[in-house]
Design a protein around this motif. Structure first.
Motif, PDB file in Angstrom:
ATOM      1  N   VAL A 226      -6.310  -6.728  -7.795  1.00 19.11           N
ATOM      2  CA  VAL A 226      -5.462  -7.880  -7.457  1.00 19.11           C
ATOM      3  C   VAL A 226      -4.335  -7.461  -6.519  1.00 19.11           C
ATOM      4  N   VAL A 227      -3.702  -6.320  -6.801  1.00 17.10           N
ATOM      5  CA  VAL A 227      -2.608  -5.831  -5.933  1.00 17.10           C
ATOM      6  C   VAL A 227      -3.136  -5.560  -4.526  1.00 17.10           C
ATOM      7  N   VAL A 228      -4.310  -4.909  -4.431  1.00 23.17           N
ATOM      8  CA  VAL A 228      -4.892  -4.647  -3.109  1.00 23.17           C
ATOM      9  C   VAL A 228      -5.191  -5.957  -2.393  1.00 23.17           C
ATOM     10  N   ALA A 229      -5.676  -6.976  -3.133  1.00 23.89           N
ATOM     11  CA  ALA A 229      -5.962  -8.268  -2.514  1.00 23.89           C
ATOM     12  C   ALA A 229      -4.690  -8.903  -1.970  1.00 23.89           C
ATOM     13  N   LEU A 230      -3.610  -8.815  -2.736  1.00 21.66           N
ATOM     14  CA  LEU A 230      -2.345  -9.382  -2.275  1.00 21.66           C
ATOM     15  C   LEU A 230      -1.819  -8.676  -1.036  1.00 21.66           C
ATOM     16  N   VAL A 231      -2.022  -7.369  -0.962  1.00 20.19           N
ATOM     17  CA  VAL A 231      -1.494  -6.599   0.171  1.00 20.19           C
ATOM     18  C   VAL A 231      -2.384  -6.740   1.394  1.00 20.19           C
ATOM     19  N   GLY A 232      -3.705  -6.563   1.232  1.00 21.81           N
ATOM     20  CA  GLY A 232      -4.570  -6.468   2.397  1.00 21.81           C
ATOM     21  C   GLY A 232      -5.605  -7.539   2.560  1.00 21.81           C
ATOM     22  N   GLY A 233      -5.764  -8.449   1.601  1.00 24.28           N
ATOM     23  CA  GLY A 233      -6.722  -9.509   1.776  1.00 24.28           C
ATOM     24  C   GLY A 233      -8.081  -9.196   1.183  1.00 24.28           C
TER      25      GLY A 233
ATOM     26  N   GLY B  12       1.767 -15.220   6.188  1.00 23.14           N
ATOM     27  CA  GLY B  12       0.635 -16.032   6.609  1.00 23.14           C
ATOM     28  C   GLY B  12      -0.590 -15.173   6.828  1.00 23.14           C
ATOM     29  N   ALA B  13      -1.297 -15.413   7.910  1.00 25.94           N
ATOM     30  CA  ALA B  13      -2.520 -14.678   8.233  1.00 25.94           C
ATOM     31  C   ALA B  13      -2.213 -13.192   8.274  1.00 25.94           C
ATOM     32  N   LEU B  14      -3.143 -12.384   7.733  1.00 27.43           N
ATOM     33  CA  LEU B  14      -2.873 -10.963   7.552  1.00 27.43           C
ATOM     34  C   LEU B  14      -3.097 -10.206   8.856  1.00 27.43           C
ATOM     35  N   SER B  15      -2.114  -9.428   9.216  1.00 24.78           N
ATOM     36  CA  SER B  15      -2.221  -8.635  10.434  1.00 24.78           C
ATOM     37  C   SER B  15      -3.079  -7.398  10.187  1.00 24.78           C
ATOM     38  N   ARG B  16      -3.399  -6.721  11.250  1.00 28.15           N
ATOM     39  CA  ARG B  16      -4.200  -5.501  11.115  1.00 28.15           C
ATOM     40  C   ARG B  16      -3.455  -4.453  10.312  1.00 28.15           C
ATOM     41  N   ARG B  17      -2.152  -4.401  10.453  1.00 26.30           N
ATOM     42  CA  ARG B  17      -1.365  -3.427   9.701  1.00 26.30           C
ATOM     43  C   ARG B  17      -1.475  -3.709   8.198  1.00 26.30           C
ATOM     44  N   ARG B  18      -1.442  -5.003   7.816  1.00 28.58           N
ATOM     45  CA  ARG B  18      -1.566  -5.351   6.401  1.00 28.58           C
ATOM     46  C   ARG B  18      -2.943  -4.973   5.863  1.00 28.58           C
ATOM     47  N   VAL B  19      -3.986  -5.189   6.644  1.00 26.60           N
ATOM     48  CA  VAL B  19      -5.340  -4.838   6.196  1.00 26.60           C
ATOM     49  C   VAL B  19      -5.464  -3.333   5.998  1.00 26.60           C
ATOM     50  N   VAL B  20      -4.950  -2.576   6.978  1.00 24.72           N
ATOM     51  CA  VAL B  20      -4.997  -1.109   6.850  1.00 24.72           C
ATOM     52  C   VAL B  20      -4.213  -0.662   5.631  1.00 24.72           C
ATOM     53  N   LEU B  21      -3.042  -1.294   5.424  1.00 27.61           N
ATOM     54  CA  LEU B  21      -2.228  -0.934   4.265  1.00 27.61           C
ATOM     55  C   LEU B  21      -2.980  -1.228   2.961  1.00 27.61           C
ATOM     56  N   GLY B  22      -3.779  -2.309   2.934  1.00 27.61           N
ATOM     57  CA  GLY B  22      -4.580  -2.606   1.739  1.00 27.61           C
ATOM     58  C   GLY B  22      -5.599  -1.522   1.445  1.00 27.61           C
ATOM     59  N   PHE B  23      -6.285  -1.044   2.482  1.00 26.26           N
ATOM     60  CA  PHE B  23      -7.242   0.054   2.275  1.00 26.26           C
ATOM     61  C   PHE B  23      -6.526   1.312   1.798  1.00 26.26           C
ATOM     62  N   VAL B  24      -5.334   1.573   2.344  1.00 29.80           N
ATOM     63  CA  VAL B  24      -4.582   2.764   1.924  1.00 29.80           C
ATOM     64  C   VAL B  24      -4.215   2.666   0.454  1.00 29.80           C
ATOM     65  N   VAL B  25      -3.737   1.470   0.024  1.00 28.01           N
ATOM     66  CA  VAL B  25      -3.383   1.284  -1.389  1.00 28.01           C
ATOM     67  C   VAL B  25      -4.623   1.491  -2.271  1.00 28.01           C
ATOM     68  N   ALA B  26      -5.791   0.994  -1.817  1.00 35.54           N
ATOM     69  CA  ALA B  26      -7.020   1.167  -2.599  1.00 35.54           C
ATOM     70  C   ALA B  26      -7.408   2.634  -2.713  1.00 35.54           C
ATOM     71  N   LEU B  27      -7.320   3.349  -1.583  1.00 33.83           N
ATOM     72  CA  LEU B  27      -7.733   4.755  -1.595  1.00 33.83           C
ATOM     73  C   LEU B  27      -6.775   5.640  -2.374  1.00 33.83           C
ATOM     74  N   LEU B  28      -5.478   5.338  -2.316  1.00 32.86           N
ATOM     75  CA  LEU B  28      -4.493   6.146  -3.051  1.00 32.86           C
ATOM     76  C   LEU B  28      -4.338   5.683  -4.491  1.00 32.86           C
ATOM     77  N   GLY B  29      -4.375   4.350  -4.682  1.00 32.30           N
ATOM     78  CA  GLY B  29      -4.164   3.845  -6.031  1.00 32.30           C
ATOM     79  C   GLY B  29      -5.333   4.103  -6.955  1.00 32.30           C
ATOM     80  N   GLY B  30      -6.562   4.095  -6.395  1.00 29.55           N
ATOM     81  CA  GLY B  30      -7.745   4.331  -7.240  1.00 29.55           C
ATOM     82  C   GLY B  30      -7.713   5.688  -7.908  1.00 29.55           C
ATOM     83  N   PRO B  31      -7.616   6.797  -7.164  1.00 26.26           N
ATOM     84  CA  PRO B  31      -7.549   8.116  -7.802  1.00 26.26           C
ATOM     85  C   PRO B  31      -6.368   8.267  -8.751  1.00 26.26           C
ATOM     86  N   LEU B  32      -5.190   7.697  -8.347  1.00 22.22           N
ATOM     87  CA  LEU B  32      -4.021   7.819  -9.228  1.00 22.22           C
ATOM     88  C   LEU B  32      -4.257   7.077 -10.542  1.00 22.22           C
ATOM     89  N   MET B  33      -4.830   5.875 -10.455  1.00 19.09           N
ATOM     90  CA  MET B  33      -5.129   5.093 -11.661  1.00 19.09           C
ATOM     91  C   MET B  33      -6.162   5.829 -12.521  1.00 19.09           C
TER      92      MET B  33
END
Length: 841
Positions: free
Chosen positions: A418-425, A372-393
């Protein structure tokens, strides 16, 4: 003035030694130099008890005259004037004689305590109001003298005077409890081994509950949060998953290792419905918990570990059983420490058992994205995926780039967004979109390694890319919000289903709703108060009037009641669920009123049925004597002087017999109408049962050749209406004489057991099968009568109605060897209290 101290000696049954122990304690205190007085003592003829009173000062009793009978009671004024340090007052639940200072002896004791005098008193467990029905179900004996639980619980000291049931029966058999003529009846009735064992367990459990309440109060007053393992309380955490049954059985085994261990199962529901659960699995697990003697609870909280530990502390748990995580190692690494690790860290002195199960360590999957509604942990995890996934990609795509690969590069970065949106909103996705756009421009769009675009078409493509990423992020966020609302509705439905299940299992609807409201919102105390101030239901600790959240129930304009909650703050997200419970409470109160109206309607319907049957019976049974009387009188008038003296006598005899029968039938009809209408006039006073029995036998003209008497010479006076009691005995005795063979006697015996006297009328006829016992008391029944030509079949219906009107009971029993025994049980008169308050004290 300082209030006196109250010490209660609690017994499971008469004869365990409460009065003896009270006198011994009085002698001990007197030897220590304290002024001790016996306010009132009931020895019941026990020599050993009377001997213990020697050397103690005894206060003279106050005498009250009631309807020509002198009754003696505790002299409260005399005791207050004497002002001893300690007063010994026997039989706290005793009902005082009319005209006394207070209706109940415990009220006398309250006044004595207020005067600063310490009191030592005795009471049996069957006299405690909340246990009255339970004891009656076990022993078959109804208690007329009870004492409110609050009086006993308010004592400064409560001590159980205990003796093993076999030893108590031996004491009774030896004549140390009751006179010889009462021993056999007592051993075969109230003092059966099973009865005594059950009463002993009730007394010990009641005291254990009182000790537990006192311990909770002490811990609350002294702000003690640590666990005191006075007895094992095992809390089992249920998620609704397949491991629940394994955890419950493990918790039950842990609790069984210590005497008195308890199992408490708890399920934590999210306030916003984030954590899904299987209602069917939880219902099955709840049934399993209750079958093992445990209890099930449901609480609401977003922080599962903290909510779980707080609940365990609130019930003073000593053990906490949880299942090992069903998450894989990858999930644990991405989401951080699980519930188990947090519970162990927060549990303090509560032992935590982590139980392995078949569902532990789930298969490798992405973290659940359907929440359901995204918790703070999910939002932080989305930023982490963006910061790590961007350089790797960027590294992967740049190392394999070509002049034609720009399209696939854009699509690859689109997938990352899209993956970052699904994870962190939405916000992590928007960040990833901007970052990906800059990366594409810098590394993959000419001129490279600059934030410039040579071809306007590439600029348009990048803008479309950012717009698509933003739209996808928005759609994902909206889906998450709608899922949150859906899960919240599921959580509310789950809570209401739990309440509905409690009601279907027989719990009171109002009580169940109040109890679940306290558990769901983590309150320390909840109560429902009627508009006139009456407390309808309460759960948890007492609710202070000045600090409680107060909500109207049953309409805000003119509420029927108020729901008061104390011990926590309600968030706005919790208010809606609370409003649902308040609405359910209003419906439950309305249903209760409707049920009461329905009961009144049922009573009116039963009265109408009796009236219909009455009219039907009148049309048949009154016709014969009325016709016979009319014919006889008509014959006398028509024949004139032509009749012989013998014929005239026959006609007069027929008319006299028919009119007498008619008078009896009309009298019975009037009596049954009064009984059914509840307006039977009863004049209760002390009555000698033997005199009434002899009068009934004389009325029937039955001699010693048909009736055998076995009357107890020690039978005290009973409380009854002599006229109604004689009608009852005449009806029962005439039935017994009619059904018994002429060669066999009808036996009439009397006895008394505690505060109840019994009159037994025993016939040796064919008897009545137990499944038809209720039928014989229905009006207009002539079950088994050999003569169906007379009477309305009202005898037993009237007899039961008269007996109930006098505060007694009428019941049938099988006669050993064949036949039927009718037992009339009536209360012993207050005049005989000194000599026969008997065995139920």
């Amino acid at each position: 003035m300082k209030r006196g101290q109250l010490r209660v000696l609690l017994g499971a049954a008469p004869g365990v030694g409460k009065t003896y122990e009270m006198l011994q304690e009085g002698r001990r205190l007197q030897e220590q130099g304290r002024d001790v007085v016996i306010g009132i003592l009931e020895t019941h003829g026990r020599a050993a008890t009377a001997a213990q009173a020697e050397g103690l000062s005894i206060l003279p009793r106050a005498v009250h005259a009631h309807r020509g009978v002198e009754l003696s009671e505790l002299d409260v004024d005399g005791l207050l004037h004497r002002r001893p340090q300690v007063a010994l007052v026997d039989e706290l639940a005793h009902t005082n004689a009319p005209g006394s200072r207070h209706p109940k002896r415990w009220q006398d004791v309250e006044e004595i305590l207020d005067a600063g005098i310490d009191v030592i008193t005795t009471v049996n467990v069957q006299h405690i109001e909340s246990l009255r029905d339970v004891v009656e179900q076990i022993t078959g004996t109804s208690q007329r003298e009870t004492i409110p639980d609050a009086v006993v619980r308010g004592a400064d000291e409560i001590e159980v005077v205990d003796i093993a049931p076999p030893s108590l029966r031996e004491r009774l058999s030896a004549g140390l409890v009751y006179p010889p003529e009462r021993i056999d009846a007592a051993l075969s009735n109230y003092f059966r081994l099973g009865n005594l064992t059950a009463l002993r367990e009730i007394a010990l459990l009641w005291l254990a509950d009182e000790v537990d309440s006192a311990l909770k109060l002490y811990r609350t007053e002294h702000r003690i949060e640590g666990t005191w393992p006075a007895r094992e309380r095992v809390v089992v955490a249920l998620t609704g998953g397949p491991e629940g049954e394994t955890l419950i059985r493990r918790g039950a085994r842990i609790a069984a290792r210590s005497s008195g261990g308890e199992v408490v199962a708890v399920h934590v529901s999210a306030q916003d419905g984030l954590r899904a659960s299987a209602p069917g699995a939880l219902a099955a697990q709840r049934a399993l918990v209750e079958s093992l003697g445990g209890t099930y609870h449901q609480v609401v909280g977003n922080d599962v570990p903290r909510t779980l530990v707080e609940f365990a502390r609130s019930v003073h748990a000593t053990q906490l059983v949880i299942g090992v995580s069903r998450r894989s190692r990858l999930q644990a690494a991405l989401a951080g420490p699980g519930i188990g690790a947090t519970v162990i860290r927060e549990s303090g002195d509560i032992d935590v058992h982590i139980v392995t199960h078949a569902a532990a360590g789930g298969r490798l999957t992405l973290p659940s994205l359907s929440g359901g509604a995204l918790s703070r942990r999910r939002v932080v995890l989305g930023f982490v995926v963006a910061l790590l996934g961007g350089p790797l990609m960027t590294w992967l795509l740049y190392s394999s780039r070509s002049t034609e690969s720009i399209t696939s590069d854009v699509l690859a970065f689109q997938l990352l967004v899209v993956v970052v949106a699904l994870v962190g909103g939405i916000w992590p996705a928007f960040f990833a979109a901007v970052l990906s756009g800059l990366t594409l421009d810098f590394f993959f769009v000419a001129p490279q390694f600059t934030v410039q675009i040579a071809d306007p078409l590439h600029l348009w493509a990048l803008l479309l890319y950012v717009i698509i990423a933003a739209l996808v992020s928005y759609i994902v966020d909206q889906a998450a919000r709608r899922a949150r609302l859906a899960r919240r509705a599921a959580a509310e439905a789950e809570l209401l289903a739990t309440v509905a299940g409690s009601i279907l299992r027989g719990e009171n609807a109002v009580v169940a709703l109040v109890s679940r409201a306290r558990e769901a919102f983590g309150m320390t105390g909840v109560r429902l108060v009627a508009a006139d101030g009456e407390v309808l239901a309460t759960d948890g600790e007492p609710v202070p009037d000045d600090r409680a959240l107060r909500l109207p129930v049953g309409g805000s304009a003119r509420p029927r009641a108020f729901l008061e909650l104390h011990g926590g703050e309600l968030r706005s997200s919790e208010r809606r669920l609370l409003e649902v419970i308040v609405a359910q409470l209003g419906a439950a109160l309305e249903h209760s009123d409707l049920a009461e109206t329905a009961r009144e309607a049922d009573a009116l319907a039963e009265t109408d049925e009796v009236r219909t049957a009455l009219l039907s019976a009148v049309s048949h049974d009154l016709r014969r004597p009325l016709s016979a009387a009319v014919a006889a009188v008509g014959g006398l008038r028509a024949a004139g002087v032509t009749l012989s003296a013998e014929d005239r006598r026959d006609l007069l005899a027929t008319a006299d017999e028919s009119l007498a029968t008619l008078s009896t039938l009309v009298t019975d009809l009037l009596d049954v109408s009064r009984v059914e209408a509840g307006v039977l006039a009863v004049s209760l006073r002390p009555v000698d049962a033997a005199d009434v029995i002899l009068s009934a036998i004389d009325e029937l003209g039955a001699g010693p050749e048909r009736v055998e008497l076995a009357l107890d010479p020690e039978l005290p006076l009973i409380t009854a209406d002599a006229v109604l009691l004689q009608r009852v005995i005449v009806n029962l005795l005439s039935n017994a004489l009619r059904h018994s063979p002429p060669s066999r006697h009808v036996r009439v015996s009397t006895s008394h057991l505690g505060g109840s006297a019994e009159i037994r009328i025993v016939d040796r006829g064919a008897g009545v099968s137990p499944e038809r016992w209720d039928d014989i008391f229905a009006p207009f029944q002539r079950l088994g009568d050999v003569d169906n030509t007379t009477g309305l079949g009202l005898g037993l219906a009237l007899s039961r109605g008269f007996t109930r009107g006098m505060g007694g009971t009428l019941r049938p029993e099988d006669t050993p060897g064949g036949g039927l025994t009718m037992v009339v049980a009536l209360p012993v008169a207050a005049a005989a209290a000194d000599a026969s308050s008997a065995l139920i004290r």
